[in-house]
Scaffold this active site. Structure first.
Site, mmCIF file in Angstrom:
data_model
loop_
_atom_site.group_PDB
_atom_site.id
_atom_site.type_symbol
_atom_site.label_atom_id
_atom_site.label_comp_id
_atom_site.label_asym_id
_atom_site.label_seq_id
_atom_site.Cartn_x
_atom_site.Cartn_y
_atom_site.Cartn_z
ATOM 1 N N LEU A 170 0.897 -1.164 0.000
ATOM 2 C CA LEU A 170 0.000 0.000 0.000
ATOM 3 C C LEU A 170 0.929 1.206 0.000
ATOM 4 C CD1 LEU A 170 -2.728 -0.872 2.702
ATOM 5 C CD2 LEU A 170 -2.979 -0.903 0.211
ATOM 6 N N ASP A 171 0.517 2.291 -0.647
ATOM 7 C CA ASP A 171 1.343 3.501 -0.650
ATOM 8 C C ASP A 171 1.485 4.030 0.779
ATOM 9 O OD1 ASP A 171 1.424 3.313 -3.379
ATOM 10 O OD2 ASP A 171 -0.202 4.763 -3.689
ATOM 11 N N LYS A 172 2.495 4.861 0.954
ATOM 12 C CA LYS A 172 2.773 5.405 2.291
ATOM 13 C C LYS A 172 1.533 6.105 2.883
ATOM 14 C CE LYS A 172 5.200 9.099 2.835
ATOM 15 N NZ LYS A 172 6.134 10.190 2.895
#
Ligand code: URA
Length: 232
Positions: free
Chosen positions: A102-104
Site C-alpha cells: 500500500l502507498d505510504k
C-alpha cells in the site's frame, strides 16, 4: 523444536516472559508442569498450556493490521517507519512481511504473514484476488468517468483490467480491483482527470478490515479467516 520458540512463534509471549512463566510453574506440557523453557517438543503432537491458555501452534503467522498514514509496506526502510514496526518486538523477529503493497499515505487492511507460498499465490496476477478500496476525490466523479474506469483506462502504457466502481457521494466511493499495479488507483483517477485525496483498503480477498481495529492496531486472523485465505 524448543518449547519457548514454539510458544513465542504464536505471538502469545516473548521468550523472556515464557522463561518467567516456566519458573513460576505456569507452563504445562501434556498436563505436566515444565521445568525448562528450552525443552524439545514436537509442536504438531504436544499439548501446551501457557498461563492457562492453550497454545495453538501454527507453522505460519497471519496478522491483520489497520495501516496508518506514514508507514511503508516493507520490512526495512532506511528512512521511514515500516508496518512491521507497529508490531510488538517478539513479532518483529518471526519473519513477517507485508503481503502486497500500500502507498505510504494509503490506509487500511494489510495482511502480514511469514507464509511465502500463500502470499505469492494471493499476489500472483493469475489469482485475480479482489481488493476493495474506499476513496475520496478532489473533483466529482461522473457516470462517464465510472464507465471508463470500469472498462479500463490507460495508466502509462498499460490498460487496466475491468473493475467495479460504486459512487456513494459525488466525490466518494469504492473501487474493487483484481490486479495491483503500482499506484494503480491514483493513476486510474488521474486518467479521468481527477485526483485521489483519501484511499483506504477495506477488503483483501476474503478478508474484511476489522472496524474494531484503530489505525496502527493489529490482531491475529481467526481460524475461519485463515481457512478462507488458504482455500485454493
Ligand atoms: N492504488 C494506489 O494508488 N495506491 C495504493 O496504495 C493501492 C492501490
Amino acid at each position: 523444536m524448543r518449547l519457548d520458540k514454539m510458544i513465542s512463534s504464536t505471538g502469545i509471549a516473548s521468550r523472556s516472559q515464557i522463561s518467567s512463566a516456566v519458573r513460576a510453574g505456569r507452563v504445562l506440557v501434556d498436563g505436566a508442569v515444565v521445568k525448562k523453557a528450552d525443552m524439545q517438543v514436537d509442536p504438531d503432537k504436544v499439548s501446551v498450556i501457557y498461563c492457562g491458555t492453550p497454545v495453538c501452534y501454527r507453522k505460519y503467522t497471519y496478522i491483520m493490521l489497520n495501516k496508518p498514514e506514514g508507514y511503508v509496506s516493507a520490512t526495512e526502510d532506511g528512512k521511514l517507519p515500516t508496518v512491521i514496526e507497529l508490531l510488538p518486538a517478539e513479532l518483529q523477529k518471526i519473519g513477517l512481511f507485508p503481503c502486497g503493497r500500500l502507498d505510504k499515505n494509503t490506509l487500511g487492511l494489510m495482511l502480514l504473514s511469514n507464509d511465502g507460498d500463500t502470499s505469492h499465490r494471493l499476489l500472483a496476477p493469475k489469482s485475480h484476488v479482489a481488493k476493495a478500496y474506499a476513496f475520496r476525490l478532489k473533483f466529482p466523479l461522473s457516470d462517464a468517468d465510472i464507465a471508463q474506469l470500469e472498462s479500463g483506462v490507460d495508466i502509462g502504457g498499460y490498460v487496466t483490467a475491468p473493475c467495479c466502481v460504486e459512487r456513494t457521494d459525488e466525490r466518494e466511493g469504492r473501487i474493487t480491483l483484481t490486479e495491483g499495479k503500482y499506484h494503480q488507483i491514483k493513476l486510474m483517477m488521474e486518467a479521468v482527470h481527477n485526483q485521489v485525496t483519501y484511499l483506504e483498503r477495506v477488503t483483501f480477498g476474503p478478508l474484511v478490515l476489522d472496524t474494531a481495529l484503530k489505525r496502527g492496531e493489529w490482531r491475529y486472523l481467526s481460524d475461519d479467516e485463515i481457512a478462507l485465505l488458504l482455500k485454493k
